[in-house]
Design an enzyme around this catalytic site. Structure first.
Site, PDB file in Angstrom:
ATOM      1  N   CYS A   1      -1.262 -18.047  -0.126  1.00 43.75           N
ATOM      2  CA  CYS A   1      -2.681 -17.710  -0.002  1.00 43.75           C
ATOM      3  C   CYS A   1      -2.907 -16.221   0.263  1.00 43.75           C
ATOM      4  O   CYS A   1      -1.974 -15.450   0.434  1.00 43.75           O
ATOM      5  CB  CYS A   1      -3.290 -18.524   1.129  1.00 43.75           C
ATOM      6  SG  CYS A   1      -2.623 -18.077   2.751  1.00 43.75           S
TER       7      CYS A   1
ATOM      8  N   ALA B   1      -1.366 -14.761   3.432  1.00 39.09           N
ATOM      9  CA  ALA B   1       0.058 -14.446   3.264  1.00 39.09           C
ATOM     10  C   ALA B   1       0.221 -13.120   2.529  1.00 39.09           C
ATOM     11  O   ALA B   1       1.085 -12.307   2.873  1.00 39.09           O
ATOM     12  CB  ALA B   1       0.763 -15.563   2.500  1.00 39.09           C
TER      13      ALA B   1
ATOM     14  N   ARG C   1       9.640 -13.257   6.460  1.00 41.54           N
ATOM     15  CA  ARG C   1       9.991 -12.345   5.377  1.00 41.54           C
ATOM     16  C   ARG C   1      10.889 -11.279   5.970  1.00 41.54           C
ATOM     17  O   ARG C   1      10.635 -10.763   7.040  1.00 41.54           O
ATOM     18  CB  ARG C   1       8.738 -11.720   4.734  1.00 41.54           C
ATOM     19  CG  ARG C   1       8.048 -12.683   3.785  1.00 41.54           C
ATOM     20  CD  ARG C   1       6.758 -12.106   3.255  1.00 41.54           C
ATOM     21  NE  ARG C   1       6.956 -10.866   2.536  1.00 41.54           N
ATOM     22  CZ  ARG C   1       7.353 -10.793   1.263  1.00 41.54           C
ATOM     23  NH1 ARG C   1       7.582 -11.880   0.584  1.00 41.54           N
ATOM     24  NH2 ARG C   1       7.499  -9.624   0.676  1.00 41.54           N
TER      25      ARG C   1
ATOM     26  N   HIS D   1      -3.226  -8.945  -1.190  1.00 46.82           N
ATOM     27  CA  HIS D   1      -2.721  -7.583  -1.427  1.00 46.82           C
ATOM     28  C   HIS D   1      -3.891  -6.622  -1.572  1.00 46.82           C
ATOM     29  O   HIS D   1      -3.918  -5.548  -0.970  1.00 46.82           O
ATOM     30  CB  HIS D   1      -1.905  -7.519  -2.725  1.00 46.82           C
ATOM     31  CG  HIS D   1      -0.723  -8.438  -2.763  1.00 46.82           C
ATOM     32  ND1 HIS D   1      -0.262  -8.987  -3.932  1.00 46.82           N
ATOM     33  CD2 HIS D   1       0.082  -8.904  -1.783  1.00 46.82           C
ATOM     34  CE1 HIS D   1       0.790  -9.750  -3.674  1.00 46.82           C
ATOM     35  NE2 HIS D   1       1.010  -9.714  -2.370  1.00 46.82           N
TER      36      HIS D   1
END
Lengths: 454, 536
Positions: free
Chosen positions: B55, B58, B89, B187
């Site tokens: 999503c 994230a 991550r 992003h």
């Protein structure tokens, strides 16, 4: 490592730092995987579903399948009914499970999607089933989610055919590993009692390598067996946080008496499980189990000097931590910091009562976080830390021997195959605890104090 | 070659009609005789299809913001979102001189039912107060999760008030999980915030050294960024900031003075690359530090950009030195890998970047694709004017930037830039499809069903993807390599990374464990002994 965690206790007012819990839906997904040929479905944005699959995959190192309604902003405004109906159509057409188990997320709970009414107008192929549980992430923890889905399983599936109950026991094992579920089934089988366990993820998330991928592996509780659970003589809920609600629902719906026991971690809790089975089914404890128990006591006595009087900090899911604390006490160890991230007064009450009986005082907290837990340890150092993988940061920061137990364990393997429950599991726990403590003694020993025999 | 349209249609046949029509547009067989091939991408996920996507939260907090180590990142939401993006991550970060590295902390407002009902703004305010007192960070970010947008918590107002109260930057990000259709929206949202509130906040007015660069879209997974840094430094570059692997508020705030921006992951950072050019006059160059030849090409292009003889000489020296060092080691792994085929389905950039490295080992990529890339990542940036925003992505705001009055400085003349564009990818990216060989497959938003069917059809020797699908091919006896987390190995970037990757891939092929899948009794008849006796 964790250099910003102060020794002076700083209480947070706006949330948590380094949680000792996660959110409901992952527990529901795990519970749904414990049904044979079931596809868990996450009704919400797809990010949740990916995170939950990812996390379970890392713990079990096995494929974890689940679908999602993949909300977009539009669905948030107009409701997710269309997304769920499309999902159901696509899932059955493409993936052909026997049953879909729908859970919700904070998104769908906040907008108030009415799942039963969406399901009632969805196209479900003949012979297939869709069940659901509401699992709002802003209530409780992943354990609550496991409990809610397990209750949902009962609500939708359990049936009682007639008044007379069968000589069989329902076991709700709680949020434990498939290795634990296998061990509990073995104990009941060795007692000569027929059992229905649900959820049962053994054979699903610990499936073998055969050269073939099975979307729905051999394991999982069969739907017909779960239906038949309404005809059982007794339901044993192992762990009040994860399992009691479903057992009570089964009692209400099908008049199967419910009995809640501790998660059978350690000698006392295992004794209680066997005694409960013996009393309800009028069975002698088989000599094999008596022998196992005797072996465990033998080991406990043989090695008591490894761990006696050692201070321990324990964190994790409430049912596991309660059982583990009791076992640590029976080993003569001293749990001085005991914490779960899952909210619930029952945890503090039960753990405090055990400690009081042992004449000990400790920091005990439900709805706590690892930030606070670490501060406790800084103030009152311990000889051993027990908890899930996240504990390794505290273990490194404070240089404490560390035993991994519970969920999730992301940095070691094999753990999900091996039990921590029953007498066998207790032996394994002793081995892990002793190894951690003795490895440390070896590491720190001066050359002239380094011992061959310990 | 290999697959044809009929094979694909046969696979899609299992779908309901609507799904079939949709999915057909997301699968392409490379055919260079057709000229430019179009692939639909960045559209909403089909419900129930078993996607690999995540999503917007994230993409924003997990990918772009999270690695900035001297900032405390607060997740405003129930516990899950913060929890799952906590240390999962592998964006490594070394503790800087001021000691401020908060990577091991997960800070969440842990919203409860009462916060959903009465609003969570006050709790968020208190959490910011707690964070300032405990961590004294260089800045704070607040990332929204699904319910935050729905209940109407105004995190921007909370952040603004906290910033005034505490006198330190508090940045808010409306990256609710339902925004857009994937991580990609996150992003974009993160890029806007970083550009608006961090870049340009430093007081440097010019580059502190010759050949000053920023490395954009490099998240230091398994130490990738450090390996890249190693040889860039040897050549003589000065890395001002990395966005955002091992990055810090303190370094990113001076990103505006660099002479050149390198773009590794185009998808996640191209917004900032564009904005840096418009606002500060700094061009960007597409690089790829995965694979030996790609790394060499990237270094040579960088040297051409600066056009300095000494730099070109140093570049060739370092290349020669590194290649001489690693080639003999790579050679032994090539022998193991030669002639094999790979699937390469990863996020939004590695699906492309790893092909060169696979090829260097003698492995052909027969299927490649992305979870959440856009058409420009597949087809090249020239299609950007043709991309029509749809209802799901329209609501991701574009940040409009103007040349900065204080810091704007053309780093090279427009004439020189045009000249360079003829030889190096300055401000350009040709996309994944251009690199694929004819007859191979490109798939967008690949789902579980297609993964399984395409494995059966193409029988790859190695499956490069993520954790959710890793164990699926592995159960089938196919080696599986995580290209997100590198299976906890790395670095895979640069020269040392190529060696490490080769070693890991070869290990995957030669591991004796594969030999045990079939038990010995499966192909030995139970009565073998007695039958022979009777026949005798």
């Amino acid at each position: 490592m964790l250099d910003f965690t102060p020794k002076e206790i700083k209480k947070l007012t706006g949330g948590v730092i380094n949680p000792a819990k996660t959110c409901q839906p992952i527990g529901a997904m795990y519970a749904a995987l414990g049904i044979h040929r079931c596809l868990p479905h996450s009704h919400g944005s797809q990010g949740c579903c990916s995170y939950h699959r990812m996390h379970l995959t890392r713990h079990f190192r096995d494929p974890i399948m689940a679908s999602t309604s993949s909300f977009t902003e539009g669905a948030c405004v107009f409701g997710g009914g269309a997304n769920l109906k499309t999902s159901i159509k696509n899932v059955f057409a493409i993936y052909d499970p026997d049953i879909m188990a729908v859970h919700t997320t904070c998104l769908t709970e906040t907008i108030g999607d009415d799942i039963p009414s969406i399901l009632s107008s969805a196209e479900v192929p003949a012979g297939k089933v869709v069940i659901h549980a509401n699992t709002p992430s802003y209530v409780g923890s992943h354990i609550t989610g496991f409990s809610n889905m397990t209750k949902g399983i009962v609500t939708y599936l359990a049936e009682s055919a007639k008044e007379a109950k069968k000589e069989q026991v329902n076991i709700i094992p709680g949020f434990v590993n498939p290795g634990d579920m296998r061990e509990i089934k073995r104990l009941v089988k060795t007692m000569g009692i027929k059992s229905i366990m649900f959820p049962d993820t053994s054979g699903v998330v610990d499936s073998p390598m055969t050269g073939k991928f099975e979307m729905y592996p051999k394991g999982g509780a069969r739907v017909e067996d779960i239906r038949d659970s309404g005809n059982s003589k007794l339901t044993i809920a192992l762990g009040s946080f994860a399992s009691t609600d479903a057992a009570i629902q089964l009692e209400r719906k099908c008049k199967v008496p419910a009995k809640t026991l501790k998660a059978p971690i350690g000698i006392k809790a295992t004794d209680e499980l066997l005694m409960a089975l013996r009393n309800s089914f009028v069975r002698e404890i088989p000599s094999d189990l008596e022998e196992e128990r005797g072996q465990l006591v033998d080991i406990m006595t043989d090695t008591h000097y490894h761990f006696h009087g050692k201070k321990v900090a324990v964190f994790g899911d409430p049912d596991i931590v309660i059982g583990l604390t009791e076992f640590l006490l029976s080993l003569g160890m001293i749990p001085i910091h005991v914490l779960t991230g899952t909210p619930g007064n029952a945890f503090e009450k039960e753990v405090k009562a055990m400690l009081l009986q042992a004449g000990l005082k400790a920091n005990v907290k439900a709805a706590g976080d690892l930030f606070e837990f670490h501060q406790w340890i800084k103030n009152e150092p311990v000889d051993l830390l027990m908890g899930n993988t996240y504990g390794k940061y505290i273990a490194k920061a404070e240089d404490i021997p560390f035993v991994r137990i519970g969920f999730p364990i992301l940095d070691r393997s094999v753990h999900s195959y091996m039990p921590v429950v029953g007498y066998k599991g207790a032996m394994r726990l002793i081995e892990m605890i002793s190894n951690a403590l003795l490895d440390r003694q070896d590491r720190d020993a001066r050359e002239e104090d380094f011992e061959l025999v310990m | 070659m290999g697959v044809n349209e009929k094979n694909i249609d046969a696979i899609l046949e299992a779908y309901p009609a609507k799904v079939k029509r949709n999915r057909k547009k997301h699968i392409l067989i490379k055919d260079s005789t057709q000229g430019r091939q179009e692939l639909e991408a960045n559209t909403r996920t089909i419900p129930g299809i078993i996607t690999n996507r995540g999503c917007a939260y994230a993409g924003c907090k997990g990918v772009v913001l999270g690695p900035i180590k001297d900032i405390v990142h607060i997740t405003h939401g129930p516990i899950g979102c913060g929890y799952y993006s906590w240390l999962t991550r592998r964006n490594k970060a070394a503790t800087p001189e001021d000691g401020k590295n908060y990577m091991t902390y997960c800070v969440s407002t842990d919203m409860q039912e009462s916060d959903i009902v009465f609003g969570g703004e006050k709790k968020l305010t208190r959490m910011i107060d707690d964070v300032v007192e405990i961590f004294k960070p260089n800045a704070i970010t607040v990332s929204a999760t699904c319910p935050v947008g729905l209940i109407g918590d105004d995190i921007n107002a909370v952040a603004k008030a906290a910033q005034e109260k505490h006198g330190l930057p508090v940045l808010s990000f409306n990256c609710e999980g339902y925004k857009g259709v994937s991580q990609s929206a996150g992003h974009h949202i993160a890029n806007n915030g970083v550009m608006e509130h961090i870049v340009g906040q430093g007081d440097l007015t010019e580059a502190p050294a010759k050949y000053s660069i920023n490395l954009l879209g490099e998240y230091n997974i398994g130490g990738d960024g450090w390996e890249i840094h190693r040889f860039l430094k040897d050549i003589g570059y000065h890395v001002i900031s990395v966005l955002t692997g091992d990055g810090s508020y303190e370094t990113i705030k001076n990103a505006h003075v660099a002479d050149l921006n390198l773009v590794q992951c185009h998808r996640s950072i191209n917004y900032i690359a564009d904005m840096l050019e418009k606002k500060y006059g700094t061009p960007w160059l597409k690089v790829n530090f995965i694979g030996v030849q790609s790394t060499i090409d990237s270094l040579r292009n960088m040297a051409l950009y600066f056009g300095d003889e000494e730099l070109i000489r140093r570049t060739e020296e370092v290349i020669a030195r590194e290649v001489a060092r690693i080639e003999p080691i790579m050679e032994q792994y090539k022998k193991i890998c030669q002639g094999k085929t790979a699937f390469c389905f990863v996020g939004g950039s590695r699906g492309h970047h790893y092909q060169g490295l696979f090829a260097e080992l003698g492995i052909e990529t027969v299927l490649a694709g992305y979870e959440f890339a856009h058409r420009d990542d597949y087809e090249g940036r020239e299609v950007i004017p043709d991309i029509k925003p749809d209802a799901d992505s329209k609501n991701i705001p574009d940040l409009n930037v103007e040349p900065d009055r204080k810091f704007f400085k053309l780093k090279i003349s427009p004439e020189k830039a045009e000249e360079l564009k003829k030889t190096i990818p300055l401000g350009d990216y040709k996309g994944l499809i251009a690199e694929m060989n004819d007859g191979h497959l490109i798939t967008d938003d690949l789902n579980h069903y297609e993964t399984e069917e395409l494995i059966k059809l193409l029988k790859p020797d190695i499956f490069a993807s993520g954790i959710k699908d890793k164990f699926i091919p592995q159960k089938m006896g196919i080696p599986s390599k995580q290209i997100h987390s590198y299976d906890y190995s790395g670095p895979y970037a640069g020269f040392n990374g190529a060696v490490k990757f080769a070693e890991d891939i070869a290990m995957g092929f030669v591991s004796p464990t594969w030999n045990f899948i079939s038990p010995p009794w499966k192909d030995k008849p139970l009565l073998e002994g007695s039958i022979q006796k009777e026949g005798h």
